[in-house]
Scaffold this motif. Structure first.
Motif, PDB file in Angstrom:
ATOM      1  N   GLU A  99     -43.884 -13.057  36.907  1.00  0.00           N
ATOM      2  CA  GLU A  99     -44.224 -13.141  38.761  1.00  0.00           C
ATOM      3  C   GLU A  99     -45.341 -12.864  39.012  1.00  0.00           C
ATOM      4  O   GLU A  99     -45.714 -13.053  38.830  1.00  0.00           O
ATOM      5  CB  GLU A  99     -42.845 -11.592  38.162  1.00  0.00           C
ATOM      6  N   LEU A 100     -44.768 -12.304  40.554  1.00  0.00           N
ATOM      7  CA  LEU A 100     -46.271 -12.227  41.260  1.00  0.00           C
ATOM      8  C   LEU A 100     -47.011 -11.375  40.425  1.00  0.00           C
ATOM      9  O   LEU A 100     -47.900 -12.298  41.453  1.00  0.00           O
ATOM     10  CB  LEU A 100     -45.179 -11.387  43.092  1.00  0.00           C
ATOM     11  N   GLU A 132     -48.284 -10.922  37.943  1.00  0.00           N
ATOM     12  CA  GLU A 132     -48.254 -12.135  36.845  1.00  0.00           C
ATOM     13  C   GLU A 132     -49.385 -13.250  37.408  1.00  0.00           C
ATOM     14  O   GLU A 132     -50.672 -13.237  36.972  1.00  0.00           O
ATOM     15  CB  GLU A 132     -47.945 -12.691  35.458  1.00  0.00           C
ATOM     16  N   MET A 133     -49.078 -13.630  38.394  1.00  0.00           N
ATOM     17  CA  MET A 133     -49.560 -14.469  38.987  1.00  0.00           C
ATOM     18  C   MET A 133     -51.022 -14.625  39.670  1.00  0.00           C
ATOM     19  O   MET A 133     -51.566 -15.295  40.093  1.00  0.00           O
ATOM     20  CB  MET A 133     -48.270 -15.527  39.768  1.00  0.00           C
ATOM     21  N   ARG A 180     -51.826 -18.435  45.189  1.00  0.00           N
ATOM     22  CA  ARG A 180     -50.941 -17.960  44.908  1.00  0.00           C
ATOM     23  C   ARG A 180     -49.154 -18.391  46.137  1.00  0.00           C
ATOM     24  O   ARG A 180     -49.988 -17.353  47.239  1.00  0.00           O
ATOM     25  CB  ARG A 180     -51.066 -16.695  44.082  1.00  0.00           C
ATOM     26  N   LYS A 186     -43.748 -17.405  42.544  1.00  0.00           N
ATOM     27  CA  LYS A 186     -44.173 -17.437  41.375  1.00  0.00           C
ATOM     28  C   LYS A 186     -45.337 -18.982  41.071  1.00  0.00           C
ATOM     29  O   LYS A 186     -45.277 -19.312  39.965  1.00  0.00           O
ATOM     30  CB  LYS A 186     -43.194 -17.382  40.484  1.00  0.00           C
ATOM     31  N   HIS A 187     -46.283 -19.314  42.426  1.00  0.00           N
ATOM     32  CA  HIS A 187     -46.824 -20.491  41.759  1.00  0.00           C
ATOM     33  C   HIS A 187     -47.701 -20.409  41.731  1.00  0.00           C
ATOM     34  O   HIS A 187     -48.252 -19.919  42.899  1.00  0.00           O
ATOM     35  CB  HIS A 187     -45.895 -22.185  42.907  1.00  0.00           C
ATOM     36  N   HIS A 239     -45.888 -24.417  38.393  1.00  0.00           N
ATOM     37  CA  HIS A 239     -44.924 -23.048  38.385  1.00  0.00           C
ATOM     38  C   HIS A 239     -44.694 -23.454  36.406  1.00  0.00           C
ATOM     39  O   HIS A 239     -43.966 -23.643  35.828  1.00  0.00           O
ATOM     40  CB  HIS A 239     -43.391 -23.993  38.438  1.00  0.00           C
ATOM     41  N   GLN A 295     -34.960 -15.875  45.648  1.00  0.00           N
ATOM     42  CA  GLN A 295     -36.570 -16.066  45.816  1.00  0.00           C
ATOM     43  C   GLN A 295     -36.590 -15.879  47.600  1.00  0.00           C
ATOM     44  O   GLN A 295     -37.789 -16.503  48.888  1.00  0.00           O
ATOM     45  CB  GLN A 295     -37.161 -17.366  45.941  1.00  0.00           C
ATOM     46  N   GLY A 302     -40.900 -14.041  44.676  1.00  0.00           N
ATOM     47  CA  GLY A 302     -42.284 -13.666  43.366  1.00  0.00           C
ATOM     48  C   GLY A 302     -41.333 -12.679  42.555  1.00  0.00           C
ATOM     49  O   GLY A 302     -42.419 -12.613  41.722  1.00  0.00           O
ATOM     50  N   GLY A 354     -39.135 -11.385  40.026  1.00  0.00           N
ATOM     51  CA  GLY A 354     -38.096 -11.334  38.760  1.00  0.00           C
ATOM     52  C   GLY A 354     -36.990 -10.834  38.648  1.00  0.00           C
ATOM     53  O   GLY A 354     -36.965  -9.621  38.591  1.00  0.00           O
TER      54      GLY A 354
END
Length: 268
Positions: free
Chosen positions: A3-4, A6-7, A55, A58-59, A73, A161, A166, A168
């Motif tokens: 999710e946000l 982590e990315m 970022r 979540k990308h 992703h 989203q 971001g 989850g």
């Protein structure tokens, strides 16, 4: 699914490792992880360098010196690792980008993808995403306006989203717990005080998760940041454990077809 936090952690950790570095080779084990033929992907990528890493939701967007963007992703089960073949986790790798003697491995992309796009294409693909919850321009009044219009429960609202980008399954539960609100509450049923609680919890939980590197496995050998938040989760994946706040056993249930963890005693 990353999710946000982590990315965002991946973005920060990767920047000093590959920013400005030239991609010297690519290896494609799963062509379905791409949006073009492997030969075209290789031609688009090899010889370019990483101009910037961004970022969005979540990308992760890898901006190439050619002007193209690699849009990543990870979806469910995906991760990355930077290093050598000897150091990487014993998991299936779908795509590898080489930077001389070091590689960036994209792992577990059975549902995830690494696509090459123009800037305009990326803008079109991401235009429906909601605001970034930690954006400096996204203030409490904006949050109140958006959440007051939502008739779905908090779990569904927070992971939408198009509402905010971001968040989850994990952080929606952690945010609701921190705010002392049940995930089953209707978003538009929150009173002004509860709206403030939820907004402030969202801010604090996401910032703390970023600070402690989220819940993923290490990004590289010797990585002391990534994954420290995993042990700090208060409710997610902790069914039956005592609540950190009141000691009541935590509950897991299906809510709108999503798994949800919470304390039925101190969340209202």
């Amino acid at each position: 699914m990353p999710e946000l936090p982590e990315m965002e952690n991946y973005k920060k950790q990767l920047h000093p490792l590959i920013h400005g570095k030239k991609i010297t080779a690519v290896d494609i084990e799963r062509p379905k992880s791409l949006n073009v033929a492997p030969e075209l992907f290789a031609r688009e990528v090899i010889g370019t360098s990483i101009k910037d890493i961004e970022r969005r939701a979540k990308h992760i967007l890898f901006h190439l010196s050619s002007g193209k963007i690699l849009l990543l992703h990870l979806m469910l089960g995906g991760s990355m690792f930077f290093g050598s073949e000897a150091d990487k986790p014993d998991r299936t790798v779908q795509v590898t980008l080489s930077f001389g003697d070091k590689q960036l491995y994209f792992i577990g992309l059975r549902l995830g993808y690494l696509h090459v796009h123009t800037v305009d294409e990326v803008d079109g693909l991401l235009e429906k995403l909601g605001p970034e919850p930690l954006d400096r321009g996204f203030k409490l009044p904006d949050f109140k306006t958006r959440i007051s219009a939502k008739t779905t429960n908090l779990k569904v609202t927070l992971v939408d989203q198009g509402f905010l980008s971001g968040i989850g399954n994990c952080y929606s539960d952690e945010i609701c717990f921190d705010a002392r609100l049940l995930p089953a509450r209707r978003a538009n049923s929150l009173n002004p005080t509860e709206q403030v609680q939820l907004y402030e919890s969202m801010q604090s939980v996401l910032k703390e998760a970023i600070r402690y590197g989220g819940y993923m496995e290490p990004l590289f050998a010797g990585d002391k940041v990534t994954g420290q938040f995993d042990s700090m989760c208060k409710v997610y994946d902790r069914e039956g454990e005592p609540c950190a706040r009141c000691g009541h056993p935590l509950i897991k249930r299906e809510l709108s077809a999503k798994k949800c963890f919470y304390c039925s005693n101190c969340q209202r």
